[in-house]
Enzyme design. Structure first.
Site, PDB file in Angstrom:
ATOM      1  N   LYS A 142      10.639  -2.768  -2.988  1.00 43.04           N
ATOM      2  CA  LYS A 142      11.235  -1.723  -2.172  1.00 43.04           C
ATOM      3  C   LYS A 142      10.122  -0.870  -1.575  1.00 43.04           C
ATOM      4  O   LYS A 142       9.005  -0.918  -2.081  1.00 43.04           O
ATOM      5  CB  LYS A 142      12.186  -0.865  -3.025  1.00 43.04           C
ATOM      6  N   HIS A 172      13.740  -2.788  -9.660  1.00 44.25           N
ATOM      7  CA  HIS A 172      13.239  -3.027 -11.018  1.00 44.25           C
ATOM      8  C   HIS A 172      14.174  -2.478 -12.094  1.00 44.25           C
ATOM      9  O   HIS A 172      14.087  -2.870 -13.254  1.00 44.25           O
ATOM     10  CB  HIS A 172      11.794  -2.521 -11.194  1.00 44.25           C
ATOM     11  N   GLU A 210      13.441  13.055 -13.422  1.00 44.78           N
ATOM     12  CA  GLU A 210      11.990  12.863 -13.572  1.00 44.78           C
ATOM     13  C   GLU A 210      11.354  14.228 -13.803  1.00 44.78           C
ATOM     14  O   GLU A 210      11.823  15.228 -13.251  1.00 44.78           O
ATOM     15  CB  GLU A 210      11.392  12.281 -12.290  1.00 44.78           C
ATOM     16  N   ASP A 229      14.906   7.340  -1.944  1.00 46.34           N
ATOM     17  CA  ASP A 229      13.988   6.792  -2.945  1.00 46.34           C
ATOM     18  C   ASP A 229      14.718   6.342  -4.210  1.00 46.34           C
ATOM     19  O   ASP A 229      14.310   5.385  -4.850  1.00 46.34           O
ATOM     20  CB  ASP A 229      12.936   7.860  -3.297  1.00 46.34           C
ATOM     21  N   HIS A 234      18.353   2.227  -6.935  1.00 42.86           N
ATOM     22  CA  HIS A 234      18.579   2.195  -8.389  1.00 42.86           C
ATOM     23  C   HIS A 234      19.948   2.751  -8.793  1.00 42.86           C
ATOM     24  O   HIS A 234      20.681   2.150  -9.567  1.00 42.86           O
ATOM     25  CB  HIS A 234      17.504   3.002  -9.116  1.00 42.86           C
ATOM     26  N   LYS A 328      13.168  15.301  -8.971  1.00 42.83           N
ATOM     27  CA  LYS A 328      11.807  15.413  -9.508  1.00 42.83           C
ATOM     28  C   LYS A 328      11.646  16.794 -10.130  1.00 42.83           C
ATOM     29  O   LYS A 328      12.343  17.731  -9.753  1.00 42.83           O
ATOM     30  CB  LYS A 328      10.793  15.240  -8.394  1.00 42.83           C
TER      31      LYS A 328
HETATM   32  P1  NAP Z   1      -0.894   0.610  -2.860  1.00 49.42           P
HETATM   33  O1  NAP Z   1      -1.522   1.079  -4.117  1.00 49.42           O
HETATM   34  O2  NAP Z   1      -1.111   1.393  -1.609  1.00 49.42           O
HETATM   35  O3  NAP Z   1      -1.379  -0.896  -2.621  1.00 49.42           O
HETATM   36  C1  NAP Z   1      -1.198  -1.554  -1.404  1.00 49.42           C
HETATM   37  C2  NAP Z   1      -1.813  -2.936  -1.500  1.00 49.42           C
HETATM   38  O4  NAP Z   1      -1.699  -3.566  -0.228  1.00 49.42           O
HETATM   39  C3  NAP Z   1      -3.282  -2.932  -1.853  1.00 49.42           C
HETATM   40  O5  NAP Z   1      -3.585  -4.053  -2.632  1.00 49.42           O
HETATM   41  C4  NAP Z   1      -3.949  -3.029  -0.486  1.00 49.42           C
HETATM   42  O6  NAP Z   1      -5.243  -3.536  -0.656  1.00 49.42           O
HETATM   43  C5  NAP Z   1      -2.997  -3.994   0.206  1.00 49.42           C
HETATM   44  N1  NAP Z   1      -3.056  -3.889   1.662  1.00 49.42           N
HETATM   45  C6  NAP Z   1      -3.013  -2.765   2.418  1.00 49.42           C
HETATM   46  N2  NAP Z   1      -3.121  -3.074   3.716  1.00 49.42           N
HETATM   47  C7  NAP Z   1      -3.242  -4.421   3.791  1.00 49.42           C
HETATM   48  C8  NAP Z   1      -3.405  -5.337   4.872  1.00 49.42           C
HETATM   49  N3  NAP Z   1      -3.452  -4.944   6.138  1.00 49.42           N
HETATM   50  N4  NAP Z   1      -3.490  -6.641   4.560  1.00 49.42           N
HETATM   51  C9  NAP Z   1      -3.433  -7.078   3.290  1.00 49.42           C
HETATM   52  N5  NAP Z   1      -3.298  -6.265   2.231  1.00 49.42           N
HETATM   53  C10 NAP Z   1      -3.205  -4.949   2.485  1.00 49.42           C
HETATM   54  O7  NAP Z   1       0.669   0.455  -3.011  1.00 49.42           O
HETATM   55  P2  NAP Z   1       1.492   0.170  -4.361  1.00 49.42           P
HETATM   56  O8  NAP Z   1       1.769   1.462  -5.021  1.00 49.42           O
HETATM   57  O9  NAP Z   1       0.822  -0.900  -5.149  1.00 49.42           O
HETATM   58  O10 NAP Z   1       2.876  -0.334  -3.790  1.00 49.42           O
HETATM   59  C11 NAP Z   1       3.049  -1.592  -3.197  1.00 49.42           C
HETATM   60  C12 NAP Z   1       4.480  -1.683  -2.692  1.00 49.42           C
HETATM   61  O11 NAP Z   1       5.370  -1.542  -3.778  1.00 49.42           O
HETATM   62  C13 NAP Z   1       4.843  -0.566  -1.714  1.00 49.42           C
HETATM   63  O12 NAP Z   1       5.752  -1.043  -0.767  1.00 49.42           O
HETATM   64  C14 NAP Z   1       5.515   0.475  -2.600  1.00 49.42           C
HETATM   65  O13 NAP Z   1       6.408   1.292  -1.892  1.00 49.42           O
HETATM   66  C15 NAP Z   1       6.218  -0.433  -3.579  1.00 49.42           C
HETATM   67  N6  NAP Z   1       6.482   0.200  -4.876  1.00 49.42           N
HETATM   68  C16 NAP Z   1       5.463   0.725  -5.613  1.00 49.42           C
HETATM   69  C17 NAP Z   1       5.736   1.304  -6.836  1.00 49.42           C
HETATM   70  C18 NAP Z   1       4.629   1.875  -7.693  1.00 49.42           C
HETATM   71  O14 NAP Z   1       4.959   2.316  -8.791  1.00 49.42           O
HETATM   72  N7  NAP Z   1       3.386   1.877  -7.263  1.00 49.42           N
HETATM   73  C19 NAP Z   1       7.032   1.331  -7.319  1.00 49.42           C
HETATM   74  C20 NAP Z   1       8.053   0.760  -6.559  1.00 49.42           C
HETATM   75  C21 NAP Z   1       7.751   0.187  -5.334  1.00 49.42           C
HETATM   76  P3  NAP Z   1      -6.414  -3.357   0.454  1.00 49.42           P
HETATM   77  O15 NAP Z   1      -6.407  -1.913   0.851  1.00 49.42           O
HETATM   78  O16 NAP Z   1      -7.628  -3.831  -0.235  1.00 49.42           O
HETATM   79  O17 NAP Z   1      -6.014  -4.244   1.573  1.00 49.42           O
END
Ligand code: NAP
Length: 479
Positions: A142, A172, A210, A229, A234, A328
């Site tokens: 998401k 999740h 939260e 969100d 959820h 939150k």
């Molecule tokens: P993040 O920390 O910003 O990670 C983003 C990832 O995408 C990094 O590995 C980044 O690596 C890569 N990326 C960015 N631009 C790119 C490009 N142009 N080409 C290829 N790779 C690229 O985000 P995140 O928190 O892991 O979240 C990922 C997704 O899951 C998002 O959609 C978020 O909304 C969702 N989500 C996250 C959570 C959480 O708890 N974190 C929970 C629910 C959903 P590089 O910068 O090295 O390319």
């Protein structure tokens, strides 16, 4: 399509979600021999790493986020990892990725843990490089859009390359043990189902509280807010699982058919049936915390709290409100479902001065996973001063009842299902769209009536209007 993938391709492999959840989950599955010995995991992101560089990156994340008793499994797990740098916006980069992944005849599962704005170019690159063939399935994190229109664009882009039976939309919450246990409680026991309707249930409460604030999600959260969100995905999934008719089978089609019927039966929320809020400075657990605007560094009209009185317009639930509340910086971190039964039709004890309370079923999802049923019991004694009744809980603490099996985090379950191809705990397109339709109508109504969030103090249970929303019906939020 039934096949177990022998390769998992992870986009966003260096991101926060990969470090905190995905790599630790995969390592835990590996430690328990739940994935095939030959499963390869190929990570990709823009960061210029080679296989060894990514293994070092993953080792650091695992040492930080994997529980102590799992750490011995790290070295073995790292040998499954490979890495290919790629910019998802550059279609030309996908040929090298395809070469790294190798033939897909034995099955490939892809997980997009990247911003949804990258889904379109990523899919184009997968198609161009032959990574979207018959034995390939795709998992999406998401948020799937910000409203019905944008969610349709994402779904159209994905479904142009993958049929619905190979698309795995992740919520999740569905991977959480107690959420699945809700289905066992309802459908593996005779006890509840005959009472599970408007004749016997007064109302349902679903709370996702939260204590954290923005937590570094500044850019994302301020454009989303609590409604999109938390409620859109959820909380509506939890509501659907509580309200759905018994599916004929515990399989993806039967379960999702029943959930979508509930989601389509949601009544448009009335103007007085929703309350929004935004936290101001306060204290959580005795520690001072700043207000939302201060954390954000600017004024904002984004809601960090929402309470809704929802109705499912069907035969079973007519007249039964579903009170939803999330926010939150609330008083405590808790996710729970409370099913409040109606009072007994006639109390035989009233003449003896004894009062009885209606039964209540509480399903705790986090932090503790437990199920508690409140029953009335007689207070022991000879009752010379009058008979007394008291509410006593019949508790099932999952950790105690099932001390043997490991308590697994949601992503372990979901990643394994993605690798093996079981869609039961993933969200189908029609569900997502029904969810958005209902949410969009709420946001339109807020816009039309100029509704902006009311202030609440961090560490409280939200604005007082949220308490009034339930109190008007004689209902008290469970706290
Ligand atoms: P993040 O920390 O910003 O990670 C983003 C990832 O995408 C990094 O590995 C980044 O690596 C890569 N990326 C960015 N631009 C790119 C490009 N142009 N080409 C290829 N790779 C690229 O985000 P995140 O928190 O892991 O979240 C990922 C997704 O899951 C998002 O959609 C978020 O909304 C969702 N989500 C996250 C959570 C959480 O708890 N974190 C929970 C629910 C959903 P590089 O910068 O090295 O390319």
């Amino acid at each position: 399509m039934s096949f177990t993938a022998d390769c998992l391709l992870l986009f966003g492999a260096t991101g926060d979600l990969a470090q905190r959840m995905l790599l630790p989950s995969l390592c835990a599955l590996d430690a328990d021999d739940l994935v095939a010995p030959d499963l390869r995991i190929v990570g990709t992101a823009r960061q210029p790493l080679d296989d060894e560089g990514y293994r070092a990156f993953a080792r650091e994340a695992l040492e930080k986020f994997l529980p102590e008793d799992r750490q011995p499994a790290i070295e073995g797990f790292l040998q499954r990892l490979y890495y290919q740098p790629l910019d998802a916006n550059e279609t030309g980069h996908f040929a090298d990725l395809a070469a790294k992944v190798g033939p897909t005849e034995q099955g490939l599962s892809i997980f997009l843990s990247t911003a949804p704005s990258l889904f379109g170019p990523t899919i184009a690159g997968l198609v161009a490089s032959g990574l979207a063939g018959e034995n390939v399935r795709i998992g999406l994190e998401k948020p799937l859009g910000t409203d019905l229109g944008t969610s349709r664009l994402i779904n159209d882009a994905v479904s142009a390359a993958f049929p619905e039976d190979r698309i795995f939309r992740i919520d999740h919450y569905l991977g959480k043990e107690t959420v699945q246990n809700l289905l066992a409680l309802r459908f593996a026991n005779l006890l509840f189902e005959p009472l599970w309707n408007a004749a016997h249930i007064d109302h349902v409460q679903i709370t996702v509280g939260e204590t954290v604030g923005l937590e570094g999600r500044v850019g994302f959260y301020d454009g989303a807010g609590a409604l999109r969100d938390m409620v859109q995905n959820h909380m509506l999934q939890l509501l659907a699982l509580v309200a759905m008719e018994p599916p004929s089978n515990f399989n993806a089609t039967a379960v999702r058919d029943e959930k979508v019927k509930v989601l389509r039966s949601l009544r448009v929320v009335g103007r007085d049936e929703a309350v929004t809020g935004q936290y101001r400075a306060g204290a959580i657990g005795g520690k001072a915390v700043p207000g939302y605007d201060e954390e954000l560094g600017k004024d904002s009209d984004t809601e960090t709290f929402v309470a809704i009185k929802a109705h499912v317009d069907n035969w079973r639930w007519q007249g039964v409100p579903f009170y939803l509340r999330t926010g939150k910086r609330l008083y405590k971190r808790v996710t729970e479902i409370v099913v409040q039964f109606r009072p007994v039709p006639h109390s035989i004890f009233a003449g003896r001065g004894a009062r009885s309370q209606p039964n209540k079923l509480i399903i705790g999802i986090q932090p503790e996973e437990n199920v508690s049923l409140s029953l009335m019991a007689k207070v022991p004694g000879l009752d010379r001063g009058g008979l007394r009744l008291r509410e006593v809980p019949l508790d099932i603490a999952m950790d105690d009842a099932f001390a043997g099996p490991k308590n697994r985090i949601a992503y372990e379950r979901l990643l394994l299902d993605l690798i093996e191809g079981d869609q039961t705990l993933f969200v189908r397109r029609d569900e997502v769209e029904a969810q958005w339709e209902w949410i969009d109508a709420i946001r339109e109504s807020w816009g039309e009536h100029g509704i902006t969030p009311k202030s609440y103090t961090a560490g409280s249970w939200g604005p007082s209007a949220a308490i009034a929303l339930a109190e008007r019906d004689g209902v008290t939020w469970h706290e």
